[in-house]
Design a protein around this motif. Structure first.
Motif, PDB file in Angstrom:
ATOM      1  N   PRO A  36     -64.476 -19.079  48.544  1.00 52.26           N
ATOM      2  CA  PRO A  36     -65.092 -20.072  47.655  1.00 52.26           C
ATOM      3  C   PRO A  36     -65.614 -21.254  48.480  1.00 52.26           C
ATOM      4  CG  PRO A  36     -62.816 -19.587  46.995  1.00 52.26           C
ATOM      5  CD  PRO A  36     -63.049 -18.884  48.284  1.00 52.26           C
ATOM      6  N   GLY A  37     -66.595 -21.962  47.924  1.00 45.80           N
ATOM      7  CA  GLY A  37     -67.238 -23.069  48.640  1.00 45.80           C
ATOM      8  C   GLY A  37     -66.249 -24.106  49.157  1.00 45.80           C
ATOM      9  N   TYR A  38     -65.217 -24.429  48.335  1.00 44.18           N
ATOM     10  CA  TYR A  38     -64.293 -25.492  48.765  1.00 44.18           C
ATOM     11  C   TYR A  38     -63.501 -25.078  50.002  1.00 44.18           C
ATOM     12  CZ  TYR A  38     -60.612 -23.014  46.113  1.00 44.18           C
ATOM     13  OH  TYR A  38     -59.727 -22.088  45.636  1.00 44.18           O
ATOM     14  N   VAL A  39     -63.227 -23.770  50.124  1.00 48.94           N
ATOM     15  CA  VAL A  39     -62.497 -23.303  51.312  1.00 48.94           C
ATOM     16  C   VAL A  39     -63.421 -23.341  52.535  1.00 48.94           C
ATOM     17  CG1 VAL A  39     -61.252 -21.367  52.367  1.00 48.94           C
ATOM     18  CG2 VAL A  39     -60.900 -21.900  49.952  1.00 48.94           C
ATOM     19  N   HIS A  83     -65.886 -25.301  52.958  1.00 49.85           N
ATOM     20  CA  HIS A  83     -66.029 -26.718  53.260  1.00 49.85           C
ATOM     21  C   HIS A  83     -64.837 -27.207  54.090  1.00 49.85           C
ATOM     22  CE1 HIS A  83     -67.118 -30.907  52.308  1.00 49.85           C
ATOM     23  NE2 HIS A  83     -65.819 -31.101  52.185  1.00 49.85           N
ATOM     24  N   TYR A  84     -63.624 -26.790  53.684  1.00 50.12           N
ATOM     25  CA  TYR A  84     -62.416 -27.234  54.383  1.00 50.12           C
ATOM     26  C   TYR A  84     -62.358 -26.648  55.804  1.00 50.12           C
ATOM     27  CZ  TYR A  84     -57.630 -28.297  55.541  1.00 50.12           C
ATOM     28  OH  TYR A  84     -56.510 -28.767  56.190  1.00 50.12           O
ATOM     29  N   ILE A  85     -62.764 -25.397  55.935  1.00 46.58           N
ATOM     30  CA  ILE A  85     -62.738 -24.767  57.273  1.00 46.58           C
ATOM     31  C   ILE A  85     -63.733 -25.477  58.200  1.00 46.58           C
ATOM     32  CG2 ILE A  85     -63.129 -22.610  58.567  1.00 46.58           C
ATOM     33  CD1 ILE A  85     -60.610 -22.684  56.729  1.00 46.58           C
ATOM     34  N   HIS A  86     -64.913 -25.814  57.662  1.00 46.63           N
ATOM     35  CA  HIS A  86     -65.886 -26.572  58.467  1.00 46.63           C
ATOM     36  C   HIS A  86     -65.255 -27.867  58.968  1.00 46.63           C
ATOM     37  CE1 HIS A  86     -69.400 -24.116  58.343  1.00 46.63           C
ATOM     38  NE2 HIS A  86     -69.448 -24.074  57.023  1.00 46.63           N
ATOM     39  N   ARG A  87     -64.516 -28.491  58.076  1.00 47.86           N
ATOM     40  CA  ARG A  87     -63.865 -29.752  58.427  1.00 47.86           C
ATOM     41  C   ARG A  87     -62.818 -29.536  59.537  1.00 47.86           C
ATOM     42  NH1 ARG A  87     -61.053 -33.892  54.194  1.00 47.86           N
ATOM     43  NH2 ARG A  87     -59.591 -34.768  55.662  1.00 47.86           N
ATOM     44  N   CYS A  88     -62.033 -28.456  59.413  1.00 52.96           N
ATOM     45  CA  CYS A  88     -61.038 -28.143  60.459  1.00 52.96           C
ATOM     46  C   CYS A  88     -61.748 -27.939  61.801  1.00 52.96           C
ATOM     47  CB  CYS A  88     -60.274 -26.867  60.108  1.00 52.96           C
ATOM     48  SG  CYS A  88     -59.165 -27.039  58.703  1.00 52.96           S
ATOM     49  N   ARG A  89     -62.883 -27.223  61.755  1.00 47.59           N
ATOM     50  CA  ARG A  89     -63.613 -26.954  63.002  1.00 47.59           C
ATOM     51  C   ARG A  89     -64.167 -28.255  63.592  1.00 47.59           C
ATOM     52  NH1 ARG A  89     -67.062 -21.787  60.710  1.00 47.59           N
ATOM     53  NH2 ARG A  89     -65.355 -20.284  60.727  1.00 47.59           N
ATOM     54  N   ARG A  90     -64.745 -29.087  62.716  1.00 47.42           N
ATOM     55  CA  ARG A  90     -65.302 -30.367  63.198  1.00 47.42           C
ATOM     56  C   ARG A  90     -64.214 -31.227  63.843  1.00 47.42           C
ATOM     57  NH1 ARG A  90     -68.075 -30.563  58.360  1.00 47.42           N
ATOM     58  NH2 ARG A  90     -66.552 -32.022  57.516  1.00 47.42           N
ATOM     59  N   ASN A  91     -62.992 -31.141  63.262  1.00 40.82           N
ATOM     60  CA  ASN A  91     -61.876 -31.935  63.796  1.00 40.82           C
ATOM     61  C   ASN A  91     -61.260 -31.313  65.046  1.00 40.82           C
ATOM     62  OD1 ASN A  91     -62.081 -33.857  61.826  1.00 40.82           O
ATOM     63  ND2 ASN A  91     -60.537 -32.937  60.491  1.00 40.82           N
ATOM     64  N   GLY A  92     -61.744 -30.124  65.401  1.00 42.16           N
ATOM     65  CA  GLY A  92     -61.202 -29.471  66.600  1.00 42.16           C
ATOM     66  C   GLY A  92     -59.799 -28.921  66.412  1.00 42.16           C
ATOM     67  N   TYR A  93     -59.440 -28.580  65.159  1.00 45.99           N
ATOM     68  CA  TYR A  93     -58.122 -27.994  64.921  1.00 45.99           C
ATOM     69  C   TYR A  93     -58.067 -26.596  65.539  1.00 45.99           C
ATOM     70  CZ  TYR A  93     -57.308 -31.555  61.270  1.00 45.99           C
ATOM     71  OH  TYR A  93     -57.139 -32.710  60.573  1.00 45.99           O
ATOM     72  N   LEU A 147     -53.992 -20.322  54.687  1.00 45.13           N
ATOM     73  CA  LEU A 147     -54.849 -20.133  53.506  1.00 45.13           C
ATOM     74  C   LEU A 147     -55.122 -18.645  53.288  1.00 45.13           C
ATOM     75  CD1 LEU A 147     -56.339 -22.419  55.632  1.00 45.13           C
ATOM     76  CD2 LEU A 147     -57.343 -23.065  53.453  1.00 45.13           C
ATOM     77  N   TYR A 148     -54.886 -18.150  52.081  1.00 42.10           N
ATOM     78  CA  TYR A 148     -55.411 -16.830  51.695  1.00 42.10           C
ATOM     79  C   TYR A 148     -56.122 -17.014  50.356  1.00 42.10           C
ATOM     80  CZ  TYR A 148     -56.289 -11.990  52.485  1.00 42.10           C
ATOM     81  OH  TYR A 148     -56.941 -10.812  52.772  1.00 42.10           O
ATOM     82  N   PRO A 149     -57.428 -17.316  50.427  1.00 39.33           N
ATOM     83  CA  PRO A 149     -58.194 -17.593  49.201  1.00 39.33           C
ATOM     84  C   PRO A 149     -58.599 -16.292  48.499  1.00 39.33           C
ATOM     85  CG  PRO A 149     -59.334 -18.309  51.233  1.00 39.33           C
ATOM     86  CD  PRO A 149     -58.234 -17.394  51.631  1.00 39.33           C
ATOM     87  N   PRO A 150     -59.229 -16.415  47.334  1.00 37.71           N
ATOM     88  CA  PRO A 150     -59.853 -15.243  46.726  1.00 37.71           C
ATOM     89  C   PRO A 150     -60.947 -14.728  47.663  1.00 37.71           C
ATOM     90  CG  PRO A 150     -59.861 -17.120  45.207  1.00 37.71           C
ATOM     91  CD  PRO A 150     -59.433 -17.631  46.536  1.00 37.71           C
ATOM     92  N   THR A 151     -61.122 -13.432  47.719  1.00 38.27           N
ATOM     93  CA  THR A 151     -62.211 -12.839  48.518  1.00 38.27           C
ATOM     94  C   THR A 151     -62.900 -11.791  47.650  1.00 38.27           C
ATOM     95  OG1 THR A 151     -60.767 -11.098  49.342  1.00 38.27           O
ATOM     96  CG2 THR A 151     -60.906 -13.100  50.691  1.00 38.27           C
ATOM     97  N   LYS A 152     -63.929 -11.158  48.202  1.00 37.51           N
ATOM     98  CA  LYS A 152     -64.609 -10.098  47.413  1.00 37.51           C
ATOM     99  C   LYS A 152     -63.637  -8.975  47.109  1.00 37.51           C
ATOM    100  CE  LYS A 152     -69.515 -10.409  48.305  1.00 37.51           C
ATOM    101  NZ  LYS A 152     -69.660 -11.218  49.544  1.00 37.51           N
ATOM    102  N   LYS A 153     -62.857  -8.595  48.121  1.00 36.88           N
ATOM    103  CA  LYS A 153     -61.927  -7.476  47.934  1.00 36.88           C
ATOM    104  C   LYS A 153     -60.760  -7.865  47.022  1.00 36.88           C
ATOM    105  CE  LYS A 153     -59.228  -4.113  50.522  1.00 36.88           C
ATOM    106  NZ  LYS A 153     -58.509  -3.897  51.771  1.00 36.88           N
TER     107      LYS A 153
END
Ligand code: AHM
Ligand code: MG
Length: 331
Positions: free
Chosen positions: A224-227, A229-239, A262-268
């Motif tokens: 989902p978009g919010y996840v 978005h959060y992953i982008h943020r983790c990457r930007r922060n260098g986590y 995190l285990y979000p909803p996925t297609k599968k």
């Protein structure tokens, strides 16, 4: 020069000794918790022994059967399932078990048993054959219906908030037994020569923040978009991204060092992959007891009313601030 291996360790308190002291201090901890945890630990030791001889004994590979979630069962999944059932049956205190490896409630021949155990006998099964981390997850509930009748769905479909205790065994670099009886989270390391678990971490605290995130990045496009978005943020922060393929191992890292799994909803898996009753509730209780958080994106995992034994839910678990940051992005 003293070699660290030559130091005779002061092994301190065993799991049984510690639990007895905890029961004396907190009378709300049921007396039967000791034999139940002892049984789970005993099965864990047996599992540990075969894991340590991987490749020498015939325990790798598929069994050729499928579980209720339509996943191929590994030989060790079933071995762990049966050893745990057997050990729990001998306690006399457990009337029924629900397991990731069985489609329905398993009634044990203890009609007077007041307790229900939910189990993922072997979490991270795909890791077995490659000698990577795996674990056992358990939750304990009190039976709700009277003992004279068969165990009912309402006995096993209790909210995570109703857990009396929960924990896991991590078969890792060392083997650890970590549990909570709702008075803090405590970790014990298995000492093979002494053949017992000894206190290694008392009153564990999950750091409020962290710089580590665990997610299967291969499914990124389906999140989902919010996840995203959060992953982008983790990457930007260098986590740091760390994903072992075993929820327990990732959770254990975060329990000690901080981080989010995190285990979000996925297609599968439109509802997420992880199972509320046999996986998420136990770790959610441990997270909260240690000062962390666990959510499905809408509400706390522990407040969810299970509808089915093998119900799946999205899981966001770990450091409180990280879970809150993720939830802030949910629209
Ligand atoms: P399992 O209990 O059948 O092993 O499934 C649960 C496991 C988790 O331990 C792990 O984090 C996740 O499934 C991995 O799934 P994926 O391979 O889809 O990333
Ligand atoms: Mg699992």
């Amino acid at each position: 020069m003293t070699h660290p291996g030559n130091i005779t360790p002061d092994l301190g308190r065993s799991l049984a000794q510690f639990l007895k002291e905890e029961q004396e201090q907190f009378p709300d901890i049921p007396e039967e918790l000791l034999p139940i945890l002892h049984a789970i630990a005993a099965a864990g030791k047996a599992i540990d022994k075969v894991v340590r001889t991987l490749g020498l004994v015939d325990i790798t590979g598929d069994q050729g059967t499928y579980n209720a979630s339509d996943e191929a069962q590994q030989k060790l999944d079933l071995l762990a399932h049966h050893w745990l059932l057997d050990a729990l049956a001998h306690t006399g205190a457990v009337c029924a078990v629900v397991s990731e490896e069985a489609p329905t409630i398993i009634e044990l021949p203890n009609s007077n048993g007041k307790y229900i155990v939910a189990l993922d006998p072997l979490d991270g099964s795909p890791n077995i054959d490659v000698n990577a981390h795996i674990g056992t997850i358990f939750s304990l509930y009190q039976r709700q219906t009277t003992q004279s009748m068969a165990v009912q769905q309402e006995d096993v479909l209790q909210k995570g908030n109703a857990q009396l205790a929960a924990g896991y065994i991590l078969y890792g670099t060392s083997t650890m037994f970590v549990y909570t009886a709702r008075h803090g989270v405590h970790g014990f390391t298995y000492h093979p020569a002494a053949d017992d678990f000894f206190l290694a971490y008392k009153a564990m605290q999950l750091p409020k923040s962290g710089r580590c995130y665990a997610i299967n990045d291969g499914y990124f496009e389906a999140f989902p978009g919010y996840v995203q978005h959060y992953i982008h943020r983790c990457r930007r922060n260098g986590y740091s991204a760390r994903y072992t393929g075993a929820l327990i191992a990732d959770f254990h890292r975060h329990l000690i060092q901080g981080g989010i799994y995190l285990y979000p909803p996925t297609k599968k898996h439109a509802e997420g992959k992880l199972r509320l009753v046999v996986e998420c509730n136990a770790l959610a209780l441990m997270a909260e007891e240690a000062g962390g958080a666990a959510s499905n994106g809408q509400q706390s995992i522990l407040s969810l009313q299970p509808q089915a034994i093998h119900q799946r839910v999205p899981l966001y678990i770990g450091a409180t601030n990280m879970v809150q940051d993720l939830l802030a992005a949910v629209v």
